[in-house]
Design a protein around this motif. Sequence first.
Motif, PDB file in Angstrom:
ATOM      1  N   SER A 441       0.823  -1.218   0.000  1.00 19.14           N
ATOM      2  CA  SER A 441       0.000   0.000   0.000  1.00 19.14           C
ATOM      3  C   SER A 441       0.851   1.260   0.000  1.00 19.14           C
ATOM      4  CB  SER A 441      -0.901   0.007   1.233  1.00 19.14           C
ATOM      5  OG  SER A 441      -0.106   0.169   2.391  1.00 19.14           O
ATOM      6  N   GLY A 442       2.136   1.124   0.384  1.00 21.57           N
ATOM      7  CA  GLY A 442       2.974   2.321   0.475  1.00 21.57           C
ATOM      8  C   GLY A 442       2.802   3.040   1.800  1.00 21.57           C
ATOM      9  N   ASN A 443       1.878   2.540   2.645  1.00 18.34           N
ATOM     10  CA  ASN A 443       1.677   3.141   3.965  1.00 18.34           C
ATOM     11  C   ASN A 443       2.625   2.457   4.946  1.00 18.34           C
ATOM     12  OD1 ASN A 443       0.788   4.239   6.307  1.00 18.34           O
ATOM     13  ND2 ASN A 443      -1.248   3.292   6.268  1.00 18.34           N
ATOM     14  N   LYS A 444       3.833   3.009   5.053  1.00 19.68           N
ATOM     15  CA  LYS A 444       4.898   2.278   5.732  1.00 19.68           C
ATOM     16  C   LYS A 444       5.124   2.732   7.171  1.00 19.68           C
ATOM     17  CE  LYS A 444       7.959   3.184   2.507  1.00 19.68           C
ATOM     18  NZ  LYS A 444       7.198   4.028   1.558  1.00 19.68           N
ATOM     19  N   HIS A 475      15.684  -0.179   1.485  1.00 19.34           N
ATOM     20  CA  HIS A 475      16.948   0.524   1.733  1.00 19.34           C
ATOM     21  C   HIS A 475      17.547   1.035   0.421  1.00 19.34           C
ATOM     22  CE1 HIS A 475      20.835   1.378   3.614  1.00 19.34           C
ATOM     23  NE2 HIS A 475      21.402   0.759   2.587  1.00 19.34           N
ATOM     24  N   PHE A 476      17.554   0.177  -0.591  1.00 21.61           N
ATOM     25  CA  PHE A 476      18.233   0.562  -1.833  1.00 21.61           C
ATOM     26  C   PHE A 476      17.317   1.249  -2.846  1.00 21.61           C
ATOM     27  CE2 PHE A 476      20.984  -3.014  -0.350  1.00 21.61           C
ATOM     28  CZ  PHE A 476      22.161  -2.289  -0.202  1.00 21.61           C
ATOM     29  N   TRP A 477      16.015   0.955  -2.775  1.00 21.71           N
ATOM     30  CA  TRP A 477      15.085   1.529  -3.755  1.00 21.71           C
ATOM     31  C   TRP A 477      13.851   2.118  -3.065  1.00 21.71           C
ATOM     32  CZ3 TRP A 477      17.609  -3.149  -4.522  1.00 21.71           C
ATOM     33  CH2 TRP A 477      18.469  -3.214  -5.624  1.00 21.71           C
ATOM     34  N   PRO A 478      14.058   3.053  -2.118  1.00 25.86           N
ATOM     35  CA  PRO A 478      12.894   3.569  -1.364  1.00 25.86           C
ATOM     36  C   PRO A 478      11.821   4.160  -2.287  1.00 25.86           C
ATOM     37  CG  PRO A 478      14.857   4.937  -1.008  1.00 25.86           C
ATOM     38  CD  PRO A 478      15.303   3.715  -1.735  1.00 25.86           C
ATOM     39  N   GLU A 479      12.271   4.744  -3.413  1.00 27.41           N
ATOM     40  CA  GLU A 479      11.318   5.438  -4.299  1.00 27.41           C
ATOM     41  C   GLU A 479      10.321   4.472  -4.942  1.00 27.41           C
ATOM     42  OE1 GLU A 479      14.496   4.932  -4.762  1.00 27.41           O
ATOM     43  OE2 GLU A 479      14.757   4.024  -6.749  1.00 27.41           O
ATOM     44  N   LEU A 480      10.659   3.191  -4.978  1.00 31.97           N
ATOM     45  CA  LEU A 480       9.755   2.223  -5.622  1.00 31.97           C
ATOM     46  C   LEU A 480       8.527   1.916  -4.774  1.00 31.97           C
ATOM     47  CD1 LEU A 480      12.265  -0.469  -6.959  1.00 31.97           C
ATOM     48  CD2 LEU A 480      11.094   1.307  -8.266  1.00 31.97           C
ATOM     49  N   PHE A 481       8.591   2.267  -3.500  1.00 34.35           N
ATOM     50  CA  PHE A 481       7.524   1.858  -2.589  1.00 34.35           C
ATOM     51  C   PHE A 481       6.881   3.064  -1.919  1.00 34.35           C
ATOM     52  CE2 PHE A 481      10.673  -1.451  -3.024  1.00 34.35           C
ATOM     53  CZ  PHE A 481       9.902  -2.546  -3.369  1.00 34.35           C
ATOM     54  N   ALA A 482       6.974   4.228  -2.573  1.00 38.07           N
ATOM     55  CA  ALA A 482       6.435   5.453  -1.979  1.00 38.07           C
ATOM     56  C   ALA A 482       4.909   5.427  -2.019  1.00 38.07           C
ATOM     57  CB  ALA A 482       6.974   6.659  -2.712  1.00 38.07           C
TER      58      ALA A 482
END
Lengths: 482, 207
Positions: A441-444, A475-482
């Motif tokens: 959901s991106g709600n982290k 950690h490496f691709w935070p933008e993918l899960f925004a």
Amino acid sequence: MDLPSAARSGLLPALVEAHTRCGAIDASEAGRIAAGLRMPAALAWEAASSFPDFERETARGAEPVCVGPACLAAGAIAGPGQVAVECQHRCFEAPAAGEDAPFPESAIRLAGPLLAPEDTDWRGLDAARASGRDGVLAGLERSGLRGRGGAYFPVASKWSAALARERPLALVVNAEEGEPGVYKDRALLCRRPRRFVEGLAIAIEALAPAVTVIFLNGRAQGAMESMRSALESHGDILPAAPRVVRGGGGYVLGEETTMLNAIEGRKPVPRVRPPFPVESGLWGMPTVVNNVETIASLAVIFREGAAAFRARGTAAAPGTRLLSVSGAVARPGVYEVEMGVTIARVLEMAGGPAARPIVAALAGGPSGGFLPESTFGTPLLPGQLHATGAALGAGGLLFLDSPAAVRKTALYLAEFNAAESCGKCTPCREGAPRAHEMLASGNKAGLEDLLEVMAVASLCGLGQMAPGPIRSALHFWPELFA
Amino acid sequence: MSLTVDGIEAPAEGTLLDAVLAAGIGLPHLCTDDNLAAIGACRTCLVEADGRIVAACSAPASQFHQVATRGAVVERIRRGVLELTAAMVSPGSLDRPGGPHAGELAAALASHSARLDRYPHRTRTRSDATNTFFSFHEEACILCGRCVAACQELQHIGAIGMAGRGGATRVTPGADATFADSICTSCGSCVAACPTPALSPREAFAP
């Protein structure tokens, strides 16, 4: 020796037989089996209902289509008349479809001593017999062999600990290989079964187990046939025929105490430790559990000598190990590499990218983590390759060629770990599905707290390591899960 | 070798949970009771032992020296596990009367100031009131496994088991079976072991 608790240990074979004969096992079928074994129906049902394979109708007509991580990354999707199935361990030909087939020789891409053409004599076994139990233990110690299932525990220490109990002991060969993306034990059993049988004979010679069980993945039909035929042809070198038990699916089944419960006819869930299996394992006996590749390595060590084994790999992690390489590379398949080789070198050996440049590797599957291309200088050694989760584990390496594939694979693995939780302990059973929901959901908010609880508090490695793919991807691709 | 728990000398015998309780220190242990071997399912008895976080129920006391039940990290993780556990039970279901140990979960949640709504609730809702002496309400069940161990290992009956896996796990006398048509002997061991009011004596028999 007759097996203790023989009635109850007949449960899993009876379930496998019933499932093969008539498909999904319902409560009434489990009840009939329980009555035959003179055990309470609730006990048979708690075990039967915990193996995912037994819920499935034996597919007739519908073609199985693999939707494991490598096939998913290759765009697999089940169409009309097809049924989606979990990893079929044929990632070297992704996207894979159809029934289990024997591992093809062509997918052995790089052979060392383990995967070299089979021998025609039993020189390893002869050498082990000549040196006796103490000599075998000393040779094993000198070789520095560490368990190839993924935990890399020194094999000599494990054997010595079990023998030190001075009680009848059990030897269990872990041939479950249920981790998506790993197929090297299938390669060994299908293509070099004689080497496995020689290693098994060495282990039996040294440990003199009262009971020997080979626990083989329920779906690995090709490996089953090849192994059975080798055991029959070369049975004369084994003092007693090992008992072969087939599993009923579930990633957790490869966890050793879960496997012991399954063999005993119990619900397949992990046990607390201590006691460790070497202290009290199968039916309470001191138990050595070794992976197929570990067993086959014995044949190599006693044939070539401990020094020759040590000449490969590193001082702390000697020898070669089998990697299951899959994904967006030119030549996916099994590679026998020296311990300590870098990921970049493996990628090069695998012919480099198949098409687009590689952006990431998943090391260690659902219990590992992702690494970006910039870290491919990392040597493949036991333990974690990166603090966020990547690990050598059982040697699965999946190469991915786009950030979208990283996202897709991370979500797949988070969902996989939730679905594969056995349900015994609270942090994993309750935590893994919520971690997947948060990632999707991106709600982290609170996700890292939850992952910490799962990693620290879970009962077994499945729950403890389930945060790896999520943490490393974030950690490496935070933008993918925004 | 000596063992201390939160600075108090404790006997280095049995498990760390034994040592903690012998030192007079409270620690949740929702899947372990005095009559049963460690199950290792609830993960609420975590302590910091010689710098590692371990489940006290299955850690041999003789292998450790310094044990702490308090500390920011270990308490945060215990609270986290308890908050996941709280999400398994429906609000209010813990207030129901139950067996002799029925208050254990509520007490653990209170002592850790656990937020009951930290995670969305995921409760199971079946009930079984077919037995004359007790009833079973899944909405208060935390799948600790005490009842199943009491039935299988203590009483050697095997009327109930933990069927299914993952989120579908449930305590049951069989797929569609009820207690009434199971081999349950109404011995009451499961009710006596339950750390919540999930398995509770029928009103007429309540203590």
